[in-house]
Scaffold this motif. Structure first.
Motif, PDB file in Angstrom:
ATOM      1  N   VAL A   1       0.837  -1.207   0.000  1.00  0.00           N
ATOM      2  CA  VAL A   1       0.000   0.000   0.000  1.00  0.00           C
ATOM      3  C   VAL A   1       0.867   1.249   0.000  1.00  0.00           C
ATOM      4  CG1 VAL A   1      -1.719   1.304   1.308  1.00  0.00           C
ATOM      5  CG2 VAL A   1      -1.912  -1.179   1.132  1.00  0.00           C
ATOM      6  N   SER A   2       1.915   1.257   0.805  1.00  0.00           N
ATOM      7  CA  SER A   2       2.787   2.423   0.882  1.00  0.00           C
ATOM      8  C   SER A   2       3.467   2.711  -0.450  1.00  0.00           C
ATOM      9  CB  SER A   2       3.846   2.208   1.970  1.00  0.00           C
ATOM     10  OG  SER A   2       4.738   3.294   2.023  1.00  0.00           O
ATOM     11  N   LEU A   3       3.969   1.674  -1.120  1.00  0.00           N
ATOM     12  CA  LEU A   3       4.630   1.882  -2.403  1.00  0.00           C
ATOM     13  C   LEU A   3       3.652   2.325  -3.483  1.00  0.00           C
ATOM     14  CD1 LEU A   3       7.130  -1.141  -2.462  1.00  0.00           C
ATOM     15  CD2 LEU A   3       7.598   1.243  -1.895  1.00  0.00           C
ATOM     16  N   ARG A   4       2.430   1.786  -3.451  1.00  0.00           N
ATOM     17  CA  ARG A   4       1.414   2.225  -4.420  1.00  0.00           C
ATOM     18  C   ARG A   4       1.144   3.716  -4.267  1.00  0.00           C
ATOM     19  NH1 ARG A   4      -2.587  -1.173  -6.573  1.00  0.00           N
ATOM     20  NH2 ARG A   4      -3.453   0.782  -7.386  1.00  0.00           N
ATOM     21  N   ILE A   5       1.081   4.185  -3.035  1.00  0.00           N
ATOM     22  CA  ILE A   5       0.826   5.607  -2.795  1.00  0.00           C
ATOM     23  C   ILE A   5       2.052   6.435  -3.166  1.00  0.00           C
ATOM     24  CG2 ILE A   5       0.269   7.328  -1.032  1.00  0.00           C
ATOM     25  CD1 ILE A   5      -1.206   5.112   0.494  1.00  0.00           C
ATOM     26  N   ALA A   6       3.242   5.944  -2.797  1.00  0.00           N
ATOM     27  CA  ALA A   6       4.470   6.710  -3.033  1.00  0.00           C
ATOM     28  C   ALA A   6       4.727   6.931  -4.517  1.00  0.00           C
ATOM     29  CB  ALA A   6       5.662   5.992  -2.390  1.00  0.00           C
ATOM     30  N   LEU A   7       4.285   6.008  -5.375  1.00  0.00           N
ATOM     31  CA  LEU A   7       4.512   6.153  -6.811  1.00  0.00           C
ATOM     32  C   LEU A   7       3.751   7.333  -7.411  1.00  0.00           C
ATOM     33  CD1 LEU A   7       4.485   2.413  -7.939  1.00  0.00           C
ATOM     34  CD2 LEU A   7       6.408   3.991  -8.010  1.00  0.00           C
ATOM     35  N   GLN A   8       2.747   7.851  -6.696  1.00  0.00           N
ATOM     36  CA  GLN A   8       1.973   8.981  -7.203  1.00  0.00           C
ATOM     37  C   GLN A   8       2.518  10.327  -6.729  1.00  0.00           C
ATOM     38  OE1 GLN A   8      -2.397   8.370  -6.772  1.00  0.00           O
ATOM     39  NE2 GLN A   8      -1.802   6.501  -5.721  1.00  0.00           N
ATOM     40  N   ILE A   9       3.447  10.315  -5.791  1.00  0.00           N
ATOM     41  CA  ILE A   9       3.898  11.568  -5.183  1.00  0.00           C
ATOM     42  C   ILE A   9       4.589  12.461  -6.206  1.00  0.00           C
ATOM     43  CG2 ILE A   9       5.416  12.568  -3.435  1.00  0.00           C
ATOM     44  CD1 ILE A   9       4.949  10.082  -1.730  1.00  0.00           C
ATOM     45  N   GLY A  10       5.423  11.861  -7.073  1.00  0.00           N
ATOM     46  CA  GLY A  10       6.216  12.650  -8.004  1.00  0.00           C
ATOM     47  C   GLY A  10       5.395  13.521  -8.934  1.00  0.00           C
ATOM     48  N   GLY A  11       4.199  13.077  -9.327  1.00  0.00           N
ATOM     49  CA  GLY A  11       3.392  13.863 -10.260  1.00  0.00           C
ATOM     50  C   GLY A  11       2.301  14.675  -9.611  1.00  0.00           C
ATOM     51  N   SER A  12       2.294  14.762  -8.300  1.00  0.00           N
ATOM     52  CA  SER A  12       1.255  15.522  -7.593  1.00  0.00           C
ATOM     53  C   SER A  12       1.816  16.864  -7.147  1.00  0.00           C
ATOM     54  CB  SER A  12       0.744  14.724  -6.386  1.00  0.00           C
ATOM     55  OG  SER A  12       1.813  14.446  -5.490  1.00  0.00           O
TER      56      SER A  12
ATOM     57  N   LEU B   1       3.480   2.786   5.716  1.00  0.00           N
ATOM     58  CA  LEU B   1       4.679   1.973   5.909  1.00  0.00           C
ATOM     59  C   LEU B   1       5.067   1.903   7.380  1.00  0.00           C
ATOM     60  CD1 LEU B   1       6.780   0.266   4.570  1.00  0.00           C
ATOM     61  CD2 LEU B   1       8.134   2.317   4.116  1.00  0.00           C
ATOM     62  N   ALA B   2       4.868   2.992   8.111  1.00  0.00           N
ATOM     63  CA  ALA B   2       5.168   2.972   9.552  1.00  0.00           C
ATOM     64  C   ALA B   2       4.263   1.988  10.284  1.00  0.00           C
ATOM     65  CB  ALA B   2       5.019   4.374  10.130  1.00  0.00           C
ATOM     66  N   VAL B   3       2.993   1.953   9.892  1.00  0.00           N
ATOM     67  CA  VAL B   3       2.069   0.979  10.495  1.00  0.00           C
ATOM     68  C   VAL B   3       2.526  -0.442  10.178  1.00  0.00           C
ATOM     69  CG1 VAL B   3      -0.278   0.053  10.337  1.00  0.00           C
ATOM     70  CG2 VAL B   3       0.073   2.513  10.564  1.00  0.00           C
ATOM     71  N   ALA B   4       2.998  -0.665   8.941  1.00  0.00           N
ATOM     72  CA  ALA B   4       3.481  -2.000   8.574  1.00  0.00           C
ATOM     73  C   ALA B   4       4.699  -2.392   9.415  1.00  0.00           C
ATOM     74  CB  ALA B   4       3.831  -2.022   7.088  1.00  0.00           C
ATOM     75  N   ILE B   5       5.644  -1.469   9.563  1.00  0.00           N
ATOM     76  CA  ILE B   5       6.858  -1.771  10.334  1.00  0.00           C
ATOM     77  C   ILE B   5       6.524  -1.987  11.806  1.00  0.00           C
ATOM     78  CG2 ILE B   5       9.100  -0.861  11.051  1.00  0.00           C
ATOM     79  CD1 ILE B   5       9.159   0.717   8.425  1.00  0.00           C
ATOM     80  N   TRP B   6       5.745  -1.068  12.354  1.00  0.00           N
ATOM     81  CA  TRP B   6       5.405  -1.171  13.773  1.00  0.00           C
ATOM     82  C   TRP B   6       4.533  -2.394  14.037  1.00  0.00           C
ATOM     83  CZ3 TRP B   6       1.044  -1.117  16.866  1.00  0.00           C
ATOM     84  CH2 TRP B   6       1.252  -0.865  18.222  1.00  0.00           C
ATOM     85  N   GLY B   7       3.545  -2.639  13.154  1.00  0.00           N
ATOM     86  CA  GLY B   7       2.671  -3.808  13.331  1.00  0.00           C
ATOM     87  C   GLY B   7       3.446  -5.113  13.228  1.00  0.00           C
ATOM     88  N   MET B   8       4.380  -5.194  12.269  1.00  0.00           N
ATOM     89  CA  MET B   8       5.185  -6.400  12.137  1.00  0.00           C
ATOM     90  C   MET B   8       6.036  -6.616  13.393  1.00  0.00           C
ATOM     91  SD  MET B   8       8.522  -7.361  11.510  1.00  0.00           S
ATOM     92  CE  MET B   8       8.595  -9.067  12.064  1.00  0.00           C
ATOM     93  N   HIS B   9       6.626  -5.527  13.904  1.00  0.00           N
ATOM     94  CA  HIS B   9       7.450  -5.627  15.110  1.00  0.00           C
ATOM     95  C   HIS B   9       6.626  -6.114  16.302  1.00  0.00           C
ATOM     96  CE1 HIS B   9      10.414  -4.444  18.179  1.00  0.00           C
ATOM     97  NE2 HIS B   9       9.383  -3.932  18.836  1.00  0.00           N
TER      98      HIS B   9
ATOM     99  N   PHE C   1       6.932   4.337  17.127  1.00  0.00           N
ATOM    100  CA  PHE C   1       6.052   4.542  15.967  1.00  0.00           C
ATOM    101  C   PHE C   1       6.273   5.922  15.356  1.00  0.00           C
ATOM    102  CE2 PHE C   1       2.000   6.057  14.201  1.00  0.00           C
ATOM    103  CZ  PHE C   1       1.826   5.121  13.189  1.00  0.00           C
ATOM    104  N   LEU C   2       6.352   6.951  16.200  1.00  0.00           N
ATOM    105  CA  LEU C   2       6.508   8.317  15.688  1.00  0.00           C
ATOM    106  C   LEU C   2       7.846   8.492  14.977  1.00  0.00           C
ATOM    107  CD1 LEU C   2       5.011  10.365  18.673  1.00  0.00           C
ATOM    108  CD2 LEU C   2       3.913   9.714  16.533  1.00  0.00           C
TER     109      LEU C   2
END
Length: 406
Positions: free
Chosen positions: A23-34, A50-58, A82-83
């Motif tokens: 999900v994070s990478l899908r969103i990040a791919l749109q940043i350059g053209g916005s 991505l922070a939720v993914a890292i923190w949730g996995m941990h 998390f922060l």
């Protein structure tokens, strides 16, 4: 003492990491053209996802471990981990997705992201210091950092490589492996010693498995919200062109003159057309358009208003002479949609409108096409397309000159 893990919770933690990374990478791919507010929202959504993914996995990974004592997590270190993760990951995604990607940004971004994953892990481990004493093997800590940085680098390079990008799921899997690989490697180098005041492991009211499932469900739900909010619907269909106007009626005015000698009874024939065929100009073909999205509003742009098209992941960005606008079609779909128009694929990830090309010239080992517009804009041209583009531009120049002389 070595830790024993619940295999099902280990797999659940890996799924949390991969899903959130996707999900994070899908969103990040749109940043350059916005631009403007949308760019900030996309960056925030990608960083939080991505922070939720890292923190949730941990957190799920910690609950998968069977500690010799009951573990109490301190609130402040848990929240701080998390922060810090959101901040560091946001910086890495901004570096790799905004502006032109250079060797420096492609090296710095994975180091920042890998460092953020490691920092989040050890701050999170600090939340256990009242339940057990921990010692860390320096060599394994170094290996865990290397795994985090290298796997993050491969995932980011592949994700933002417009030429050799694999499936986004593969990139997300690599990033998920970076997160989980770092965690479990670091845990293997950590030794836990129960404190004299530690509580018996039989005392908790909520089982680790149930708590892990709750954390995973919350992480999946948040990622789903980010996905539905920030990722546009991809469609391969362009807006339906308007119907062509009805063909006008044809009126003929004819006159006949008798051939000398027609008085002999021979059939007269048509010698000339005295009138003019009253035909309206043939209606032009329906203008070809591309679907675009600006500031969340879906619109369309006519082919003649498009200067160039640039591929970015599974989407594209259309340059209209002033700004780059997001288009939900892939570069292949755009090329197919604009077939028959004055467009040429000059690079694997670039299309140009020949009517808006000012010149094409060499630039070192490569070539670039300069576009006509209020804003300076250049498009890279591959070596194999340089001569073809130059020949087409000369042909169009001669054709325009012939039309003007006529």
């Amino acid at each position: 003492m070595p830790l024993i893990y619940d295999p099902s919770l280990v797999l659940l933690s890996l799924a949390v990491a991969i899903q959130g990374s996707y999900v994070s990478l899908r969103i990040a791919l749109q940043i350059g053209g916005s631009h403007g507010l949308k760019r900030r929202l996309l960056l925030t959504g990608a960083a939080f996802s991505l922070a939720v993914a890292i923190w949730g996995m941990h957190f799920v990974g910690m609950l998968a471990a069977r500690f010799p004592v009951a573990v109490n997590y301190l609130v402040l270190p848990t929240l701080l981990s998390f922060l810090v993760c959101v901040l560091v990951v946001g910086i890495a995604l901004e570096a790799v997705s905004l502006g032109q990607r250079t060797h420096f940004t492609l090296i710095a971004a994975p180091i920042i992201m890998g460092g953020g994953i490691v920092t989040m892990h050890y701050i999170g481990m600090w939340a256990l210091h009242e339940s057990a004493h921990m010692s860390h093997n320096a060599f394994i800590v170094a290996v865990s950092i290397l795994i985090s940085v290298v796997a993050s680098a491969v995932a980011l390079w592949l994700t933002f490589d417009n030429v050799r990008r694999p499936s986004l799921f593969i990139c997300a899997t690599l990033l998920g492996l970076a997160i989980s690989g770092m965690h479990y490697t670091a845990m293997a180098g950590t030794t836990f010693y129960p404190l004299p005041t530690a509580i018996s492991p039989n005392s908790p009211a909520v089982s680790p498995a149930l708590l892990a499932i709750v954390v995973a469900v919350v992480a999946f739900a948040l990622s789903g919200v980010f996905l539905l909010t920030f990722v546009p619907e991809q469609s391969s269909k362009a807006p339906k062109p308007a119907a062509a106007p009805p063909t006008p009626q044809v009126e003929l005015s004819l006159s006949t003159e008798a051939i000398p000698g027609s008085e002999t009874g021979e059939e007269p024939r048509v010698e000339s057309i005295a009138g003019v065929i009253a035909l309206a100009p043939s209606p032009p073909l329906a203008a070809k358009t591309l679907p675009i999205e600006r500031e969340g509003v879906k619109r369309s742009i006519r082919a003649e208003h498009i200067f160039a098209v640039h591929a970015d992941a599974h989407y594209t960005f259309v340059f209209d002479g002033v700004d780059s606008i997001f288009c939900p079609l892939s570069i292949g779909e755009v090329e197919e949609q604009l077939a028959g128009e004055a467009f040429l694929r000059v690079h694997r990830s670039h299309l140009v409108n020949l009517d808006h090309v000012k010149c094409v010239r060499r630039a070192g080992d490569n070539a670039i096409a300069e576009l006509i517009g209020s804003q300076p804009h250049t498009v890279p041209v591959s070596r194999t397309k340089f001569n073809e583009l130059r020949a087409l531009l000369k042909e169009r120049a001669f054709r325009v000159g012939d039309e003007l002389r006529a």
